[in-house]
Write an enzyme that holds these catalytic residues in place. Structure first.
Site, mmCIF file in Angstrom:
data_model
loop_
_atom_site.group_PDB
_atom_site.id
_atom_site.type_symbol
_atom_site.label_atom_id
_atom_site.label_comp_id
_atom_site.label_asym_id
_atom_site.label_seq_id
_atom_site.Cartn_x
_atom_site.Cartn_y
_atom_site.Cartn_z
ATOM 1 N N ASP A 93 -6.194 32.246 -74.825
ATOM 2 C CA ASP A 93 -7.362 31.559 -75.351
ATOM 3 C C ASP A 93 -8.492 32.574 -75.520
ATOM 4 O O ASP A 93 -8.363 33.732 -75.142
ATOM 5 C CB ASP A 93 -7.761 30.376 -74.466
ATOM 6 C CG ASP A 93 -8.228 30.797 -73.079
ATOM 7 O OD1 ASP A 93 -8.469 31.992 -72.866
ATOM 8 O OD2 ASP A 93 -8.345 29.919 -72.207
ATOM 9 N N SER A 94 -9.588 32.150 -76.111
ATOM 10 C CA SER A 94 -10.622 33.103 -76.521
ATOM 11 C C SER A 94 -11.697 33.329 -75.477
ATOM 12 O O SER A 94 -12.515 34.229 -75.609
ATOM 13 C CB SER A 94 -11.305 32.592 -77.793
ATOM 14 O OG SER A 94 -12.035 31.407 -77.496
ATOM 15 N N GLY A 95 -11.732 32.490 -74.451
ATOM 16 C CA GLY A 95 -12.829 32.524 -73.498
ATOM 17 C C GLY A 95 -13.912 31.508 -73.788
ATOM 18 O O GLY A 95 -14.831 31.326 -72.987
ATOM 19 N N GLY A 96 -13.826 30.807 -74.914
ATOM 20 C CA GLY A 96 -14.870 29.860 -75.297
ATOM 21 C C GLY A 96 -15.055 28.724 -74.311
ATOM 22 O O GLY A 96 -16.180 28.312 -74.026
ATOM 23 N N PHE A 97 -13.952 28.199 -73.784
ATOM 24 C CA PHE A 97 -14.065 27.095 -72.836
ATOM 25 C C PHE A 97 -14.762 27.545 -71.555
ATOM 26 O O PHE A 97 -15.574 26.813 -70.988
ATOM 27 C CB PHE A 97 -12.688 26.524 -72.494
ATOM 28 C CG PHE A 97 -12.744 25.379 -71.521
ATOM 29 C CD1 PHE A 97 -13.108 24.108 -71.945
ATOM 30 C CD2 PHE A 97 -12.474 25.571 -70.170
ATOM 31 C CE1 PHE A 97 -13.185 23.052 -71.045
ATOM 32 C CE2 PHE A 97 -12.550 24.515 -69.267
ATOM 33 C CZ PHE A 97 -12.898 23.254 -69.712
ATOM 34 N N ASP A 147 -14.880 30.454 -79.952
ATOM 35 C CA ASP A 147 -15.589 29.259 -80.408
ATOM 36 C C ASP A 147 -16.578 28.846 -79.341
ATOM 37 O O ASP A 147 -16.556 29.346 -78.214
ATOM 38 C CB ASP A 147 -14.608 28.117 -80.695
ATOM 39 C CG ASP A 147 -13.861 27.674 -79.432
ATOM 40 O OD1 ASP A 147 -13.602 28.525 -78.560
ATOM 41 O OD2 ASP A 147 -13.520 26.483 -79.313
ATOM 42 N N GLN A 190 -13.710 22.215 -84.210
ATOM 43 C CA GLN A 190 -14.702 21.635 -83.311
ATOM 44 C C GLN A 190 -15.391 20.461 -84.025
ATOM 45 O O GLN A 190 -15.002 20.089 -85.118
ATOM 46 C CB GLN A 190 -15.704 22.703 -82.870
ATOM 47 C CG GLN A 190 -15.129 23.742 -81.907
ATOM 48 C CD GLN A 190 -14.807 23.174 -80.535
ATOM 49 O OE1 GLN A 190 -15.191 22.052 -80.186
ATOM 50 N NE2 GLN A 190 -14.101 23.954 -79.723
ATOM 51 N N ASP A 267 -1.351 22.696 -73.839
ATOM 52 C CA ASP A 267 -1.456 23.427 -72.575
ATOM 53 C C ASP A 267 -2.359 22.634 -71.665
ATOM 54 O O ASP A 267 -3.238 21.894 -72.123
ATOM 55 C CB ASP A 267 -2.042 24.830 -72.788
ATOM 56 C CG ASP A 267 -3.565 24.785 -72.875
ATOM 57 O OD1 ASP A 267 -4.226 25.057 -71.855
ATOM 58 O OD2 ASP A 267 -4.104 24.462 -73.958
#
Length: 376
Positions: A93-97, A147, A190, A267
């Protein structure tokens, strides 16, 4: 396995899809559940076990791996696959969460996000370009755009601002990703719980012609019916011939209902986290092994399970381990839970192939509704 990233639809049953993602490190059978290996480990499991249960791919977390052991170090050590002994596909994942969940520590602007490490307080900056760079250093097979994930409920103005920012970041991530044969970058839809923003986000991302698409910003506290409404709104505007990934979802019921709406990949930390806290997922529904009713019950969790943890260990022993805070209790229940999730996915795939997904879904939900065995 192929030298390029490919997605092939093998069967459909209503909106449910059975497919395959092929890439150099392996084939991912869809619908697929990806166990979460946040910092290079699926908690309480050996990765050999995870593979034996049927997982084709696991997930790694860019934010956490960036903090430790660090992407440059992972690259020097041969990449994440080599480091953790998992030669199969990995999605990062991108780290956005984590930006959202650690919002008290961050400052966000057009260039990216500046935040303090929850580990040592050090200041870091993550731009869309740096997120993709980190995922490349990790040697991830499927990389996610950076994001901004807004916690719900939120104001329409805030949701729209974050969605538009995420679209601009998607364009920058695509440029940064460039051409990586055999790998893929996915965009993230989003728009919170506002239908027209979800549609606008999905349509704009589709124009970027990415290799796959995710729905983000759900399973963040909203009711299930809101999540399902947003899936119904979004999916028709996602490319039919590309894989669709619902991020951070979810319960077995969430996944069944999302497959019925055309989702291919999932996931969630739920099966591993729940296992460590004494909760088992079974064909009879959820079972809380902390409850005193299990203290003298020598029956297994599920005598028909393919998993030794569910079939060969008594409820009394599992109850004792959990109440005594023994690590083996969490290990056995995590093993059971991941086995149940992968068996559910295998059953879903087979049902779609045979054109009986609706019946499979109804039978599975009926078994959950009947509940657990009566107490002794």
């Amino acid at each position: 396995m192929t030298e390029t990233f490919q997605f092939k639809l093998l069967a459909t049953d209503g909106k449910a899809r059975r497919g395959e993602v092929s890439m150099p490190r392996g084939t991912i059978r869809t619908p697929a559940f990806m166990p979460v290996g946040t910092v290079g480990t699926v908690k309480a499991m050996y990765l050999d076990q995870v593979r034996e249960l049927g997982a084709d791919i696991i997930l790694g977390n860019t934010y956490h791996l960036m903090l430790r052991p660090g992407p440059e170090r992972v690259a020097r050590l041969g990449g994440l696959h080599e480091l953790i002994r998992w030669p199969h596909p990995i999605l990062t994942d991108s780290g956005g969460f984590q930006v959202m969940s650690l919002s008290g520590l961050r400052k966000l602007d057009e260039q990216g996000v500046t935040f303090k490490s929850h580990v040592d307080g050090a200041l870091h900056h993550m731009s869309p370009e740096r997120s993709i760079e980190i995922q490349g250093l990790l040697d991830s097979d499927i990389q996610m755009q950076l994001d901004e994930c807004v916690a719900l409920p939120a104001s329409p103005k805030e949701i729209e601002r974050a969605m538009e920012m995420s679209l601009r970041w998607a364009e920058r991530c695509k440029v940064a990703f460039g051409n990586q044969p055999g790998k893929a970058m996915f965009g993230i839809v989003q728009g919170g719980d506002i239908p027209h923003l979800r549609v606008r986000s999905a349509q704009a991302l589709a124009e970027l012609n990415l290799k796959g698409y995710a729905i983000g910003g759900l399973a963040v506290g909203e009711p299930q019916e809101v999540m399902l409404d947003m899936i119904d709104t979004t999916v028709p505007h996602m490319p039919f011939e590309k894989p669709r990934y619902l991020m951070g979802v979810g319960t077995p019921d969430d996944m069944l209902k999302s497959v019925a709406r055309g989702i291919d990949m999932f996931d969630c930390v739920m099966p591993t986290r729940s296992g460590r806290h004494g909760l088992a997922f079974t064909r009879r529904g959820r079972i809380n092994l902390r409850n005193a009713r299990h203290a003298e019950d020598m029956r297994p969790l599920d005598e028909e399970s393919s998993c030794s943890a569910a079939r060969d260990y008594s409820r009394a022993y599992l109850h004792h381990l959990i109440r005594a805070n023994e690590s083996l209790g969490g290990m056995l229940l995590t093993w059971n839970n991941l086995s149940y999730y992968q068996d559910l996915m295998a059953g879903i795939r087979k049902a779609i192939e045979e054109g009986r997904f609706a019946d499979f879904m109804a039978e599975t939900q009926e078994n959950w509704a009947r509940g657990d065995l009566a107490p002794l």
